[in-house]
Design an enzyme around this catalytic site. Structure first.
Site, PDB file in Angstrom:
ATOM      1  CB  ALA A 113      -0.733  -0.023   1.156  1.00 40.54           C
ATOM      2  CG  ASP A 162      10.443   1.260  -0.157  1.00 37.31           C
ATOM      3  OD1 ASP A 162      10.419   2.522  -0.703  1.00 37.31           O
ATOM      4  OD2 ASP A 162       9.137   0.635  -0.358  1.00 37.31           O
TER       5      ASP A 162
HETATM    6  O1  PMV Z   1       4.729   1.808  -3.646  1.00 37.55           O
HETATM    7  P1  PMV Z   1       6.101   1.730  -2.916  1.00 37.55           P
HETATM    8  O2  PMV Z   1       6.390   1.994  -1.572  1.00 37.55           O
HETATM    9  O3  PMV Z   1       6.612   0.221  -3.608  1.00 37.55           O
HETATM   10  O4  PMV Z   1       6.828   2.858  -3.827  1.00 37.55           O
HETATM   11  C1  PMV Z   1       7.179   2.912  -5.062  1.00 37.55           C
HETATM   12  C2  PMV Z   1       7.993   4.104  -5.418  1.00 37.55           C
HETATM   13  C3  PMV Z   1       8.373   4.337  -6.846  1.00 37.55           C
HETATM   14  O5  PMV Z   1       9.174   5.464  -7.027  1.00 37.55           O
HETATM   15  C4  PMV Z   1       6.990   4.471  -7.798  1.00 37.55           C
HETATM   16  C5  PMV Z   1       9.083   3.079  -7.297  1.00 37.55           C
HETATM   17  C6  PMV Z   1      10.342   2.943  -6.829  1.00 37.55           C
HETATM   18  O6  PMV Z   1      10.862   1.975  -6.688  1.00 37.55           O
HETATM   19  O7  PMV Z   1      11.272   4.222  -6.305  1.00 37.55           O
END
Ligand code: PMV
Length: 327
Positions: A113, A162
């Site tokens: 999410a 992340d």
């Molecule tokens: O939705 P999440 O937490 O996986 O974030 C994706 C973020 C993006 O910039 C769209 C893709 C990425 O790997 O940075």
């Protein structure tokens, strides 16, 4: 037995643009995944991922063949891919290729999410499994290994944002391979969750196509980069009002790139109208979560009455990253 936890994250600024080399600022939030690991001598892996899925299940499997359980395979892969990867990293770090593990996962981070649940599981899993084998990895090394896990499971489509953020905690800045911690004031995050999830791969591909077809989309990606640099300044000065304004603009730019949705827009507007300093979608978009800045309870209350919002909660900036939970 070793137990570690690691936080989820929100993007204060910069998702999607980060894929094209612009900077992004993710922030760890006080919602954690906790992973408990015990080594076992028979080389098998037993994963109890009760909290990781809506249905909850336990699987047991060895080195050969897929787990034999009566739930959809995609569900098993979602829950076990990151755990498998974390275990492989721990075996590699400890040079113990044949060791087995019992792994139990509890997570308070909604799955898929935009809150970094998989990164938190990977970071906490590697930390617990390596400590169980008597190895202490530095936080940087943990972040690197967790990034490898994400990249592998997501077929090469992962930024370092992340995993670095979950390992380090606090607010961080990611630009390509350059990852660093930022000074930040306490940020009063409120999260709204629509109960859904966007398909990150599809959304990233959509932005890529738009950017190739239209100059305005390429300009929008660059504008997000400019906005992130302004945001870094506001963060450094502790200027919450300016941070909120920039979050609003960032949401508008993400909408222009086609990654918002009706429920995300509804939650963003509910928070703004309740008096939040600013609000935006977080992560890939398409569905999932929004993040608002609000010191008061008003946004949370408003989100509670917003059609399409299934859960809202306060989750302040978590200055701690990966944490040992076994005393
Ligand atoms: O939705 P999440 O937490 O996986 O974030 C994706 C973020 C993006 O910039 C769209 C893709 C990425 O790997 O940075």
């Amino acid at each position: 037995m070793a137990v570690s936890s690691a936080p989820g994250k929100v993007y204060l600024f910069g998702e999607h643009a980060v894929v094209y080399g612009e900077p992004a600022v993710p922030c760890a939030i006080e919602r954690r995944a906790t992973v408990e690991v015990s080594a076992r001598s028979d080389g098998r892996l037993r994963v109890d991922a009760g909290d990781l899925t809506l249905d909850g299940f336990t699987v047991e499997y060895g080195g050969d063949g897929a787990p034999d359980v009566d739930v959809p395979q995609s569900l098993v892969q979602a829950a076990t891919g990151y755990v498998d990867g974390a275990v492989a990293q721990a075996r590699d770090a400890a040079d113990s290729p044949d060791v087995g593990f019992d792994v139990a996962i509890e997570s308070a981070i909604p799955l898929g999410a935009g809150l970094g649940s998989s990164a938190a599981v990977a970071v906490a899993g590697i930390d617990a499994a390596t400590r169980e084998l008597g190895i202490e990895l530095s936080t940087e090394e943990l972040a690197k290994r967790a990034y490898r896990v994400e990249r592998e499971v997501q077929s090469g489509e992962a930024s370092r944002a992340d995993t670095f953020c979950s390992a380090m905690g606090g607010a961080v800045r990611v630009e390509g391979d350059d990852c660093r911690r930022l000074d930040a004031p306490n940020l009063p995050f409120v999260i709204g969750y629509d109960g859904g999830a966007g398909d990150t791969g599809e959304l990233v591909a959509g932005v890529r196509a738009l950017r190739e077809e239209y100059d305005f989309a390429a300009d929008t990606v660059e504008a997000i980069g400019d906005l992130v640099r302004r945001g870094e300044r506001a963060l450094d000065e502790g200027d919450i009002a300016e941070l909120g304004r920039l979050m609003d603009v960032n949401h508008g730019l993400l909408s222009a790139l086609g990654v918002s949705s009706r429920s995300l827009d509804a939650m963003v507007w509910a928070a703004r109208e309740a008096g939040a300093r600013g609000a935006k979608l977080t992560g890939a978009g398409g569905g999932g979560c929004i993040v608002a800045l609000d010191e008061s309870e008003a946004s949370r209350t408003a989100l509670g009455y917003t059609p399409g919002c299934v859960e809202s909660f306060r989750a302040e900036l978590d200055f701690q990253g990966v944490r040992r939970e076994d005393g």
